[in-house]
Design a protein around this motif. Structure first.
Motif, PDB file in Angstrom:
ATOM      1  N   ILE A  82     -15.513   4.597   3.106  1.00  0.00           N
ATOM      2  CA  ILE A  82     -15.362   3.727   4.272  1.00  0.00           C
ATOM      3  C   ILE A  82     -13.996   3.038   4.254  1.00  0.00           C
ATOM      4  O   ILE A  82     -13.290   2.999   5.256  1.00  0.00           O
ATOM      5  CB  ILE A  82     -16.484   2.669   4.320  1.00  0.00           C
ATOM      6  CG1 ILE A  82     -17.827   3.371   4.562  1.00  0.00           C
ATOM      7  CG2 ILE A  82     -16.216   1.630   5.406  1.00  0.00           C
ATOM      8  CD1 ILE A  82     -19.024   2.459   4.392  1.00  0.00           C
ATOM      9  N   ILE A  83     -13.605   2.508   3.075  1.00  0.00           N
ATOM     10  CA  ILE A  83     -12.358   1.746   3.002  1.00  0.00           C
ATOM     11  C   ILE A  83     -11.164   2.578   2.559  1.00  0.00           C
ATOM     12  O   ILE A  83     -10.031   2.155   2.688  1.00  0.00           O
ATOM     13  CB  ILE A  83     -12.508   0.518   2.077  1.00  0.00           C
ATOM     14  CG1 ILE A  83     -12.846   0.950   0.642  1.00  0.00           C
ATOM     15  CG2 ILE A  83     -13.541  -0.436   2.598  1.00  0.00           C
ATOM     16  CD1 ILE A  83     -12.776  -0.172  -0.363  1.00  0.00           C
ATOM     17  N   GLY A  84     -11.422   3.755   2.000  1.00  0.00           N
ATOM     18  CA  GLY A  84     -10.346   4.633   1.560  1.00  0.00           C
ATOM     19  C   GLY A  84      -9.939   4.360   0.119  1.00  0.00           C
ATOM     20  O   GLY A  84     -10.315   3.358  -0.471  1.00  0.00           O
ATOM     21  N   GLY A  85      -9.197   5.284  -0.438  1.00  0.00           N
ATOM     22  CA  GLY A  85      -8.722   5.133  -1.814  1.00  0.00           C
ATOM     23  C   GLY A  85      -9.227   6.239  -2.720  1.00  0.00           C
ATOM     24  O   GLY A  85      -9.980   7.124  -2.292  1.00  0.00           O
ATOM     25  N   ARG A  86      -8.796   6.165  -3.973  1.00  0.00           N
ATOM     26  CA  ARG A  86      -9.204   7.161  -4.976  1.00  0.00           C
ATOM     27  C   ARG A  86     -10.684   7.012  -5.294  1.00  0.00           C
ATOM     28  O   ARG A  86     -11.189   5.904  -5.391  1.00  0.00           O
ATOM     29  CB  ARG A  86      -8.417   6.967  -6.269  1.00  0.00           C
ATOM     30  CG  ARG A  86      -7.005   7.438  -6.198  1.00  0.00           C
ATOM     31  CD  ARG A  86      -6.239   7.200  -7.485  1.00  0.00           C
ATOM     32  NE  ARG A  86      -7.000   7.514  -8.688  1.00  0.00           N
ATOM     33  CZ  ARG A  86      -6.762   6.977  -9.868  1.00  0.00           C
ATOM     34  NH1 ARG A  86      -5.812   6.083 -10.011  1.00  0.00           N
ATOM     35  NH2 ARG A  86      -7.467   7.324 -10.912  1.00  0.00           N
ATOM     36  N   LEU A  87     -11.334   8.136  -5.508  1.00  0.00           N
ATOM     37  CA  LEU A  87     -12.735   8.127  -5.919  1.00  0.00           C
ATOM     38  C   LEU A  87     -12.809   8.241  -7.438  1.00  0.00           C
ATOM     39  O   LEU A  87     -13.159   9.278  -7.995  1.00  0.00           O
ATOM     40  CB  LEU A  87     -13.513   9.268  -5.244  1.00  0.00           C
ATOM     41  CG  LEU A  87     -13.608   9.201  -3.727  1.00  0.00           C
ATOM     42  CD1 LEU A  87     -14.309  10.411  -3.161  1.00  0.00           C
ATOM     43  CD2 LEU A  87     -14.337   7.932  -3.307  1.00  0.00           C
TER      44      LEU A  87
END
Length: 159
Positions: A82-87
């Motif tokens: 939802i917010i984005g970024g590395r998993l």
């Protein structure tokens, strides 16, 4: 009813975090001790054998593993989407799966009497019971060419 569902969700997240963390720590510990046992058997990505292996026997070796994602990681990854970024929650999963697959390939190579593995390659695939649920587990397959010197003793790992 809504309060009960919220309580169940929170309980599942807490249990997923706790039990997932325990399982992950145990797996990392197992990986480290087994990697020490196999440290003498080199795994390389080079395509051609070193000069010492000009007269060698070769065999195809492989190792694979399927590692499941715990509920906590699925929850955190959904939030990150939802917010984005590395998993980062999935990065540790993939690292453990790769290391486990390499160890299984090394075990296969030692069983054949190999002293080295060259041309190592990885294949990764997603395994999901229901595609709408996202990643349920990950399969890693690693394969390579095991080399054995003719009339040589294989390096047997200490257990």
């Amino acid at each position: 009813m809504a309060m009960t569902n919220l309580f169940i969700l929170i309980a599942m997240i807490v249990m997923g975090f706790y039990f997932g963390r325990i399982a992950e720590r145990r797996h990392y510990s197992s990986l480290s001790s087994r990697e020490k046992a196999f440290r003498e058997l080199q795994v390389l990505t080079i395509r051609r054998p070193p000069p010492i292996y000009r007269e060698h026997q070769s065999n195809l070796v492989s190792g694979s593993t399927v590692v499941s994602v715990d509920f906590f990681k699925v929850f955190i990854a959904g939030f990150k989407n939802i917010i984005g970024g590395r998993l980062t929650t999935y990065e540790s999963l993939l690292e453990r799966a790769r290391r486990e697959a390499i160890l299984r390939m090394q075990q296969h190579a030692l069983h054949l009497g190999a002293a080295m593995i060259i041309n190592a390659r990885f294949e990764t695939s997603r395994v999901a019971g229901n595609a709408s649920q996202g990643i349920g587990s990950v399969e890693i397959l690693v394969y390579g060419t095991a080399l054995s010197l003719k009339n040589a003793e294989p390096p047997i790992p200490d257990k």
